[in-house]
Design a protein around this motif. Structure first.
Motif, short mmCIF file in Angstrom:
data_model
loop_
_atom_site.label_atom_id
_atom_site.label_comp_id
_atom_site.label_asym_id
_atom_site.label_seq_id
_atom_site.Cartn_x
_atom_site.Cartn_y
_atom_site.Cartn_z
N THR A 158 43.28 -48.11 -15.07
CA THR A 158 42.69 -48.80 -14.59
C THR A 158 43.59 -47.99 -12.43
O THR A 158 44.59 -47.96 -13.34
N TYR A 159 42.58 -47.30 -11.81
CA TYR A 159 42.15 -46.68 -10.80
C TYR A 159 42.16 -47.35 -9.91
O TYR A 159 41.38 -48.61 -9.29
N LEU A 160 42.77 -47.15 -8.76
CA LEU A 160 42.92 -47.34 -6.86
C LEU A 160 42.03 -46.09 -6.99
O LEU A 160 42.51 -44.95 -6.74
N CYS A 325 33.63 -51.51 -12.45
CA CYS A 325 33.71 -50.91 -10.30
C CYS A 325 33.94 -52.73 -9.50
O CYS A 325 33.77 -53.36 -9.52
N LEU A 328 37.77 -54.28 -4.29
CA LEU A 328 38.75 -55.66 -3.84
C LEU A 328 38.84 -56.04 -2.06
O LEU A 328 39.42 -56.82 -1.70
N LYS A 340 38.07 -50.13 -0.65
CA LYS A 340 39.44 -49.91 -1.80
C LYS A 340 38.51 -50.15 -2.74
O LYS A 340 37.83 -51.63 -2.68
N ARG A 342 38.93 -50.96 -7.41
CA ARG A 342 39.76 -50.61 -8.95
C ARG A 342 38.81 -50.60 -9.05
O ARG A 342 37.54 -50.85 -9.96
N HIS A 385 43.79 -43.00 -7.83
CA HIS A 385 45.03 -42.93 -8.44
C HIS A 385 44.91 -43.36 -9.29
O HIS A 385 44.51 -45.34 -9.55
N GLN A 387 46.66 -45.87 -11.43
CA GLN A 387 47.63 -47.59 -10.83
C GLN A 387 48.39 -47.78 -12.62
O GLN A 387 49.67 -48.10 -11.98
N ASP A 404 50.88 -48.85 -5.70
CA ASP A 404 50.16 -48.28 -4.52
C ASP A 404 49.84 -47.55 -3.44
O ASP A 404 50.44 -48.05 -2.75
#
Length: 418
Positions: A158-160, A325, A328, A340, A342, A385, A387, A404
């Motif tokens: 999982t990426y942010l 996708c 958020l 933002k 995820r 990032h 996460q 985060d």
């Protein structure tokens, strides 16, 4: 150094690289957001990042790092993940060295295989600019365990990310059932695997390398080509034959393998899962890599999908790629709108999240390779990032997370380097 100046430097580096046809410049140079190019040695890296903040998980078998942004995995560069880890976890031959001697010794090495007694093995890769969770094996048994999990795709990443503009899910995109999504994606990957097994594009019957074409021409026209291939190579005059072989093999491949069975099964580029929240969408696009080129290519069938992504030709090895996708938060950086999100890669392709975000028309903030021309430089790092990583290891599901770095305060996003 301010954000806009760093952006200009990175843009300049990108322009130099793209303008150089002989690939003498690297696609990415050391210009980390945590230090100037002249201040990114291992000692500088150690001053910037503390071990207890970087190492977020540790057992006898594995380490998980919260990798800093703008840090390479290994190689001849001044500071790398390899050098950082080897300094913190020195092999037996280094353990009696004092701090200064250890720093000098570790700084010499470019590859973890060159360090005697070093068993640290990265289990996967993160881009230079990407921060977040990176799993490292501490012995061969652990490395084998992780390799099996990644190969079987029993892991979940999982990426942010922050993307330019305020992203929303279009109301008119197709809505599909979960079972249909899984079935189609499974078939697309199976077709891809079968095509790779049947005929690699550099080994199929009828394929001709440059020297093969040269030899055929020499046999037919020996009064003209009164040279050996070795002499041609030594003179540096192979380019015409390389070009001729490339054209010949493209035509030959199309003739031998004209059918694309995946076309009728292909997923829409953007779609929703009917069982998911309306703020969630999927991006499907096959991507391919060109040797000696940093930017990935999208399939020629998607030539109208984006005005600034590079489109490949039919000879490239396109791998089916799917990303989930989740939107958020709508926010801003320096007054400019960003979203933002995820991101969950359902396949693991090079630059997949970056290309798929750009396909949406909302490139990742700070991505100098895939951003739209004229996009403002809002940060001094790429805002992608890693996460969270969930992976089964030694019959146990391990879940490791990193903090985060994209915190929202009063609808303004504060970007942290770690």
């Amino acid at each position: 150094m301010n954000v806009s100046l760093i952006g200009k430097i990175k843009r300049g580096i990108k322009e130099i690289c793209s303008a150089t046809s002989n690939n003498s410049f690297p696609a990415v140079v050391d210009n980390p957001c945590w230090g100037l190019p002249s201040q990114c040695s291992l000692s500088d890296l150690l001053r910037c990042f503390e071990k207890d903040k970087v190492v977020v998980y540790e057992t006898d078998h594995f380490l998980a790092l919260n990798k800093p942004p703008d840090l390479r995995m290994d190689g001849h560069h001044p500071s790398t993940v390899l050098k950082l880890l080897t300094y913190w976890y020195p092999p037996p031959a280094f353990q009696n060295l004092q701090s200064k001697g250890l720093l000098e010794k570790v700084s010499e090495f470019e590859n973890y295989r060159n360090i005697e007694g070093n068993e640290l093995r990265p289990c996967h890769q993160l881009d230079y600019a990407t921060s977040g969770i990176l799993l490292v094996a501490r012995n061969r048994q652990a490395a084998d365990q992780a390799r099996v999990s990644f190969e079987e795709r029993s892991t979940r990443k999982t990426y942010l990310a922050l993307v330019h503009g305020h992203l929303s899910v279009p109301s008119n995109i197709p809505v599909m059932r979960r079972t249909d999504i899984d079935e189609r994606m499974g078939r697309l990957e199976e077709i891809y695997r079968q095509s790779r097994r049947k005929h690699r594009k550099d080994t199929y019957r009828g394929y001709q390398p440059a020297h093969g074409l040269f030899q055929q021409l020499q046999q037919q026209h020996n009064h003209i080509l009164n040279l050996s291939w070795k002499e041609v190579k030594a003179s540096g005059k192979t380019e015409p034959f390389d070009r001729a072989a490339e054209v010949f093999n493209k035509l030959q491949y199309k003739t031998l393998f004209p059918e694309d069975k995946s076309a009728e099964l292909s997923l829409p580029t953007f779609f929703r899962d009917e069982s998911e929240d309306p703020n969630t969408l999927f991006i499907y696009a096959s991507v391919a890599q060109v040797p000696h080129d940093f930017a990935m290519r999208i399939n020629p069938s998607m030539s109208n999908a984006s005005a600034y992504l590079k489109v490949g030709d039919s000879s490239l090895d396109y791998k089916p790629s799917l990303t989930r996708c989740v939107i958020l938060k709508h926010a801003a950086i320096r007054g400019q709108p960003v979203t933002k999100v995820r991101l969950e890669p359902r396949t693991g392709r090079r630059h997949q999240l970056r290309v798929h975000s750009a396909l949406l028309g909302h490139a990742i903030v700070g991505d100098q390779t895939y951003k739209a021309p004229g996009s403002p430089d809002l940060t001094d790092r790429m805002c992608l990032h890693s996460q969270c990583l969930e992976i089964p290891l030694f019959e146990e599901l391990i879940k490791v997370e990193a903090p985060d770095p994209f915190l929202v305060k009063n609808r303004e996003i504060l970007v942290q380097h770690l």
